[in-house]
Structure formats: structure tokens, C-alpha cells
Design an enzyme around this catalytic site. Structure first.
Site: not given
Ligand SMILES: NC(=O)c1ccc[n+]([C@@H]2O[C@H](COP(=O)([O-])OP(=O)(O)OC[C@H]3O[C@@H](n4cnc5c(N)ncnc54)[C@H](OP(=O)(O)O)[C@@H]3O)[C@@H](O)[C@H]2O)c1
Length: 296
Positions: A172, A240
Site C-alpha cells: 500500500k 499520514k
């Protein structure tokens, strides 16, 4: 669809993903801090739970789709958390995007209680979550992955087993590098067109089908043209993820110059007060630098 599923976190992504599990015929118990989201899912046929623990008590599989690493730790390992309610041999699947190394620690803590754990982050945005076409990249035991495949197929299309715990999250992060840098490339093309006086709408039509075509150009550029900065994916969540990428790169002593640059530009965007906007707002930083607006 004989498995009972618990679902924790009904935000932009979690809500449509949970809906698709209901549509596929799974019995679903949901927990979220947002009561309106819980009420909407109950109206669709789910059962509401008052804690992550309660969502886990009857479940064969519990899925988490919350914000960040500490949130996943809290809802799984914390007080009234999923692990406290989970029966031996059942499965926890975290589909949030969080730290790969923390994921390995969570997997170990879960396995110590004889519960299985998969990391299965997703890509495809809110649209992909609604359409059930998410890309899903999975780490953990392959047998457990195989047993959960029909669940993944209810939410996604391109479902790839990556290997041991944490490898879904590492994959990811590769995705997020490509997504963020492509966003900047698209934004620069748009700002160049604006400054050079090119017809932006026609330029968009001309280049979208060629080698410059991208998800960003197809999905984010039209929202910029409408000055629609509502979030499909929030700037603060992109940040993030870029922090996670740059932390891993630091550990690897790896230079990622374009990723570092786009992270910096998103910092400027957050300073402009756009942290809760969608990532297409990146163009606003370039607009400030260029002194022009991208308008069709
Ligand atoms: N949006 C996208 O395009 C996209 C795409 C792929 C992956 N992701 C990833 O998927 C995850 C969810 O993203 P999202 O866009 O759905 O975010 P979101 O809309 O902010 O939803 C997050 C959900 O998690 C809940 N939550 C957060 N911390 C919690 C905690 N400690 N305890 C209980 N509930 C908690 C939030 O509840 P409250 O509202 O009460 O805070 C909210 O319902 C993130 O890791 C994100 O990076 C997002």
C-alpha cells in the site's frame, strides 16, 4: 455467506465497504463512533454494537477500517477492543492504511491469543469502495487469506496475496508513492496550461487518453475544474501515509526525492487550512506559487 462479520469504522470508506458485505448476504454487526453511520447501516440490515468487543463476540471475521496506527491498536488491542471479544480460531482483518512494523506487532499480539490476523489495505478511493471494485493487497497466512477470499471479493476486484504479515501495508505504501507523485504531476500540467493560456478543458480531453492518462487525471482533475475540494481522500490522511512511506525509506536509507517534495507541498496546503479537504486541493499550492487559478 455463512460467516458472521463484525465491522469497525464507518467513515468515507468503511460505510460503503460494509454496505457491500450486506449486499453480498453476510450477517453484519457494526461499530462506529459516528452514530449516524451506525443508524444508516442498521437501516440497511446490519446489527449495531456498542463497542468493538461487542462487534466481535458473535463474529467469525472482524474487519477494521479506521484512521491511523494508534486507532487500529486501540480498537483491536485496547479496552473493550476486538481481541477481548474474539473467539479462538477466528480472523481479524485490518483494511486501514497503517505502519507495516506496527502491523507485524499487532499480528503477533493477536496470534498469541490464537486468533488469525490479515493486513489488507485497499486502493480505489470512495468510488471504488461504493462500486465494490477496490484493489486489495493482503499480508498474513495464505490459508487464512484463501478462506477470506469471498469476503474480499464482496468489496474489491483486484485482490492480491502479497506474503507475510506487513507485506500488504508495504504494498500500500508503494501505491501511495505512485498516487501522490502522480497527483503532483497532474497538478503541474494543469497549472502550466492555466499560465500558458491553453484551453484547460480541451487539454484535459486531449491528454487523458494518451500516455499521460491516469486515475488522477480522470477522477481528480474534473473536481478541480468544478472547484470541488470535498474529500474522497483527505489531505491529512495522505500526509499520514507519506509520513509512513518516508519513515520506511529512512530505515532503508533510501532517497525518494519526489515523494519528499510532494509531502512538503502538502505541508504547505495544511498550513493553508486544507487538511480536511480532498487531495485534489494540492493544486491550490501551485496556484499560490503561480499566481493563476485553474479554471475551465
Ligand atoms: N478515503 C480514501 O480514498 C481511502 C482509500 C484507501 C485507503 N484509505 C484508508 O482507509 C482508512 C479509513 O479512511 P477513510 O477515508 O474512511 O477515513 P474517515 O472517513 O476519517 O473514517 C475513519 C473512521 O474510523 C473511525 N475511527 C478512527 N479512529 C477510531 C478509534 N480510535 N476508535 C473508533 N473509531 C475510530 C472514525 O470515527 P470518527 O468519525 O468518530 O472519528 C471514522 O468512522 C484510513 O487508514 C485511510 O488512509 C482511505
Amino acid at each position: 455467506m455463512d460467516k458472521q462479520i463484525g465491522f469497525v469504522g464507518l467513515g468515507i470508506m468503511g460505510k460503503p465497504m460494509a454496505r457491500n458485505l450486506l449486499k453480498a448476504g453476510y450477517a453484519l454487526t457494526v461499530y462506529s463512533r459516528q452514530q449516524s453511520a451506525v443508524a444508516a447501516l442498521i437501516a440497511d440490515g446490519a446489527t449495531g454494537a456498542s463497542s468493538p468487543q461487542e462487534a466481535a463476540e458473535q463474529a467469525d471475521v472482524v474487519i477494521t477500517m479506521v484512521t491511523d496506527t494508534p486507532d487500529v491498536q486501540q480498537v483491536i488491542l485496547g479496552q473493550n477492543g476486538i481481541l477481548a471479544g474474539m473467539r479462538t480460531g477466528k480472523v481479524i482483518i485490518d483494511m486501514s492504511t497503517i505502519s507495516p512494523s506496527a502491523t507485524r506487532d499487532i499480528a503477533a499480539a493477536v496470534k498469541a491469543k490464537r486468533v488469525h490476523f490479515l493486513d489488507a489495505p485497499v486502493s480505489g478511493g470512495e468510488g471504488g469502495a461504493i462500486a465494490g471494485t477496490l484493489a486489495i493487497m493482503v499480508g498474513g497466512d495464505e490459508e487464512v487469506f484463501t478462506s477470506c477470499l469471498p469476503i474480499f471479493q464482496s468489496m474489491g476486484k483486484n485482490i492480491i496475496y502479497m506474503g507475510e504479515s506487513g507485506s500488504g501495508q508495504l504494498t500500500k505504501l508503494c501505491n501511495q508513492i505512485a498516487v501522490a507523485v502522480t497527483n503532483l504531476a497532474m497538478s503541474e500540467a494543469l497549472i502550466f496550461a492555466a499560465k500558458a493560456g491553453v484551453n484547460i478543458d480541451k487539454m484535459h480531453q486531449a491528454i487523458s487518453g494518451g500516455a499521460a492518462g491516469s486515475w488522477q487525471l480522470s477522477h481528480l482533475a474534473p473536481r478541480i475544474f468544478q472547484r470541488d475540494f470535498t474529500p474522497g481522500f483527505m489531505v491529512k490522511l495522505q500526509q499520514k501515509d507519506l509520513r509512513l512511506v518516508l519513515h520506511e525509506a529512512d530505515q532503508l536509507q533510501l532517497a525518494l526525492p519526489a515523494t519528499s517534495l510532494v509531502h512538503n507541498l502538502f505541508n504547505a496546503l495544511e498550513t493553508m487550512g486544507a487538511g480536511n479537504e480532498g487531495t485534489q486541493a494540492l493544486v491550490k499550492v501551485l496556484e499560490q506559487l503561480a499566481g493563476v487559478k485553474v479554471e475551465t
